[in-house]
Design a protein around this motif. Sequence first.
Motif, PDB file in Angstrom:
ATOM      1  N   ALA A  63      11.841  40.193  59.607  1.00 39.85           N
ATOM      2  CA  ALA A  63      10.701  39.304  59.369  1.00 39.85           C
ATOM      3  C   ALA A  63      10.180  38.796  60.707  1.00 39.85           C
ATOM      4  N   THR A  64       8.892  38.556  60.766  1.00 46.21           N
ATOM      5  CA  THR A  64       8.251  37.990  61.953  1.00 46.21           C
ATOM      6  C   THR A  64       7.382  36.824  61.507  1.00 46.21           C
ATOM      7  N   ASP A  65       6.863  36.077  62.458  1.00 46.37           N
ATOM      8  CA  ASP A  65       6.073  34.902  62.097  1.00 46.37           C
ATOM      9  C   ASP A  65       4.616  35.224  61.790  1.00 46.37           C
ATOM     10  N   VAL A  66       3.990  36.058  62.623  1.00 44.74           N
ATOM     11  CA  VAL A  66       2.576  36.374  62.423  1.00 44.74           C
ATOM     12  C   VAL A  66       2.310  37.822  62.829  1.00 44.74           C
ATOM     13  N   LEU A  67       1.493  38.491  62.047  1.00 44.60           N
ATOM     14  CA  LEU A  67       1.008  39.827  62.368  1.00 44.60           C
ATOM     15  C   LEU A  67      -0.515  39.772  62.399  1.00 44.60           C
ATOM     16  N   SER A  68      -1.083  40.396  63.411  1.00 41.98           N
ATOM     17  CA  SER A  68      -2.536  40.438  63.573  1.00 41.98           C
ATOM     18  C   SER A  68      -2.996  41.884  63.503  1.00 41.98           C
ATOM     19  N   PHE A  69      -3.961  42.144  62.656  1.00 46.05           N
ATOM     20  CA  PHE A  69      -4.542  43.476  62.537  1.00 46.05           C
ATOM     21  C   PHE A  69      -6.038  43.372  62.810  1.00 46.05           C
ATOM     22  N   ALA A  70      -6.420  43.696  64.022  1.00 51.02           N
ATOM     23  CA  ALA A  70      -7.830  43.627  64.407  1.00 51.02           C
ATOM     24  C   ALA A  70      -8.614  44.722  63.695  1.00 51.02           C
ATOM     25  N   ALA A  71      -9.805  44.379  63.246  1.00 57.64           N
ATOM     26  CA  ALA A  71     -10.643  45.351  62.541  1.00 57.64           C
ATOM     27  C   ALA A  71     -11.230  46.375  63.493  1.00 57.64           C
ATOM     28  N   GLU A  72     -11.467  45.977  64.729  1.00 57.67           N
ATOM     29  CA  GLU A  72     -12.111  46.872  65.684  1.00 57.67           C
ATOM     30  C   GLU A  72     -11.300  46.960  66.965  1.00 57.67           C
ATOM     31  N   GLU A  73     -10.285  47.783  66.946  1.00 58.99           N
ATOM     32  CA  GLU A  73      -9.500  48.037  68.159  1.00 58.99           C
ATOM     33  C   GLU A  73     -10.302  48.989  69.038  1.00 58.99           C
ATOM     34  N   ASN A  74     -10.353  48.720  70.314  1.00 55.14           N
ATOM     35  CA  ASN A  74     -11.110  49.589  71.220  1.00 55.14           C
ATOM     36  C   ASN A  74     -10.523  50.995  71.261  1.00 55.14           C
ATOM     37  N   GLY A  75     -11.347  51.962  70.892  1.00 48.19           N
ATOM     38  CA  GLY A  75     -10.955  53.353  70.997  1.00 48.19           C
ATOM     39  C   GLY A  75     -10.173  53.900  69.820  1.00 48.19           C
ATOM     40  N   ASP A  76      -9.793  53.062  68.877  1.00 47.87           N
ATOM     41  CA  ASP A  76      -8.962  53.526  67.767  1.00 47.87           C
ATOM     42  C   ASP A  76      -9.763  53.965  66.545  1.00 47.87           C
ATOM     43  N   GLU A  77     -11.017  53.606  66.495  1.00 49.34           N
ATOM     44  CA  GLU A  77     -11.776  53.873  65.292  1.00 49.34           C
ATOM     45  C   GLU A  77     -12.836  54.949  65.521  1.00 49.34           C
ATOM     46  N   THR A  78     -13.223  55.570  64.443  1.00 53.17           N
ATOM     47  CA  THR A  78     -14.317  56.519  64.477  1.00 53.17           C
ATOM     48  C   THR A  78     -15.606  55.716  64.419  1.00 53.17           C
ATOM     49  N   PRO A  79     -16.523  55.919  65.352  1.00 52.23           N
ATOM     50  CA  PRO A  79     -17.751  55.123  65.342  1.00 52.23           C
ATOM     51  C   PRO A  79     -18.591  55.414  64.102  1.00 52.23           C
ATOM     52  N   ILE A  80     -19.223  54.360  63.611  1.00 50.53           N
ATOM     53  CA  ILE A  80     -20.133  54.489  62.479  1.00 50.53           C
ATOM     54  C   ILE A  80     -21.536  54.468  63.055  1.00 50.53           C
ATOM     55  N   ILE A  81     -22.280  55.498  62.757  1.00 50.92           N
ATOM     56  CA  ILE A  81     -23.632  55.608  63.289  1.00 50.92           C
ATOM     57  C   ILE A  81     -24.597  55.034  62.259  1.00 50.92           C
ATOM     58  N   GLY A 126      -2.614  34.197  66.380  1.00 53.12           N
ATOM     59  CA  GLY A 126      -3.099  35.424  65.753  1.00 53.12           C
ATOM     60  C   GLY A 126      -4.599  35.592  65.890  1.00 53.12           C
ATOM     61  N   PHE A 127      -5.344  34.497  65.748  1.00 55.83           N
ATOM     62  CA  PHE A 127      -6.800  34.514  65.896  1.00 55.83           C
ATOM     63  C   PHE A 127      -7.193  35.007  67.288  1.00 55.83           C
ATOM     64  N   LEU A 128      -6.500  34.545  68.306  1.00 60.85           N
ATOM     65  CA  LEU A 128      -6.814  34.998  69.665  1.00 60.85           C
ATOM     66  C   LEU A 128      -6.523  36.482  69.836  1.00 60.85           C
ATOM     67  N   HIS A 129      -5.450  36.966  69.217  1.00 64.89           N
ATOM     68  CA  HIS A 129      -5.191  38.411  69.250  1.00 64.89           C
ATOM     69  C   HIS A 129      -6.352  39.178  68.616  1.00 64.89           C
ATOM     70  N   LEU A 130      -6.862  38.677  67.490  1.00 62.71           N
ATOM     71  CA  LEU A 130      -7.990  39.346  66.826  1.00 62.71           C
ATOM     72  C   LEU A 130      -9.240  39.357  67.695  1.00 62.71           C
ATOM     73  N   ASN A 131      -9.304  38.441  68.637  1.00 63.26           N
ATOM     74  CA  ASN A 131     -10.447  38.352  69.541  1.00 63.26           C
ATOM     75  C   ASN A 131     -10.183  39.008  70.893  1.00 63.26           C
ATOM     76  N   GLY A 132      -9.156  39.858  70.942  1.00 61.19           N
ATOM     77  CA  GLY A 132      -8.922  40.662  72.134  1.00 61.19           C
ATOM     78  C   GLY A 132      -7.987  40.078  73.170  1.00 61.19           C
ATOM     79  N   TYR A 133      -7.435  38.907  72.921  1.00 57.88           N
ATOM     80  CA  TYR A 133      -6.493  38.308  73.865  1.00 57.88           C
ATOM     81  C   TYR A 133      -5.097  38.889  73.635  1.00 57.88           C
ATOM     82  N   ASP A 134      -4.343  38.983  74.719  1.00 55.83           N
ATOM     83  CA  ASP A 134      -2.980  39.515  74.623  1.00 55.83           C
ATOM     84  C   ASP A 134      -2.109  38.837  75.661  1.00 55.83           C
ATOM     85  N   HIS A 135      -0.799  39.064  75.567  1.00 49.72           N
ATOM     86  CA  HIS A 135       0.124  38.430  76.504  1.00 49.72           C
ATOM     87  C   HIS A 135       1.166  39.415  77.010  1.00 49.72           C
ATOM     88  N   VAL A 136       0.772  40.670  77.165  1.00 49.99           N
ATOM     89  CA  VAL A 136       1.677  41.692  77.686  1.00 49.99           C
ATOM     90  C   VAL A 136       1.838  41.519  79.203  1.00 49.99           C
TER      91      VAL A 136
END
Length: 159
Positions: A63-81, A126-136
């Motif tokens: 178990a973990t405390d929070v999981l974030s799944f961003a809808a638009e990860e850079n480079g991971d999605e097929t672009p919608i035209i 989690g909200f900040l992760h969804l907005n592109g922030y990270d702590h790696v």
Amino acid sequence: MDLTIYDQTTDGISADQRTLINRVLQFAAKKLQLADDTEMSVTLMNNPAIKKLNAKYRHVDRATDVLSFAAEENGDETPIIMDSALAAELPTNLGDLFISVDKVAEQAKFLGHSTARELGFLVVHGFLHLNGYDHVKPEDEKKMFSLQREILDEYGLKR
């Protein structure tokens, strides 16, 4: 911001918890100057359910405390035209957060602060992760954690 909160906990979350999640996220969205039609969801669950998600998507069988799944990860999605006018009318979907209420209680007790503070912390984190922030990287961690502390302090959830 258009926020949807799902309660998948066994005992149900309180009205105060639902209000806190909504208010702290609306506050954070204004802080980041997000458009009013920005969308996201928060799902609250217990440890067994988040453990399954963590195992499936992160290959970590606990178990973990929070999981974030961003809808638009850079480079991971097929672009919608689509037509640019139509694209401008569509709201931005940040993605989805999953939070363990069991971990909220455990961590609040361990850290010696309120469950409201811990819930607010995890929601903002989690909200900040969804907005592109990270702590790696250390420099990214400093930036994210500083903003996270600023949002929580200004909202009134100081440590």
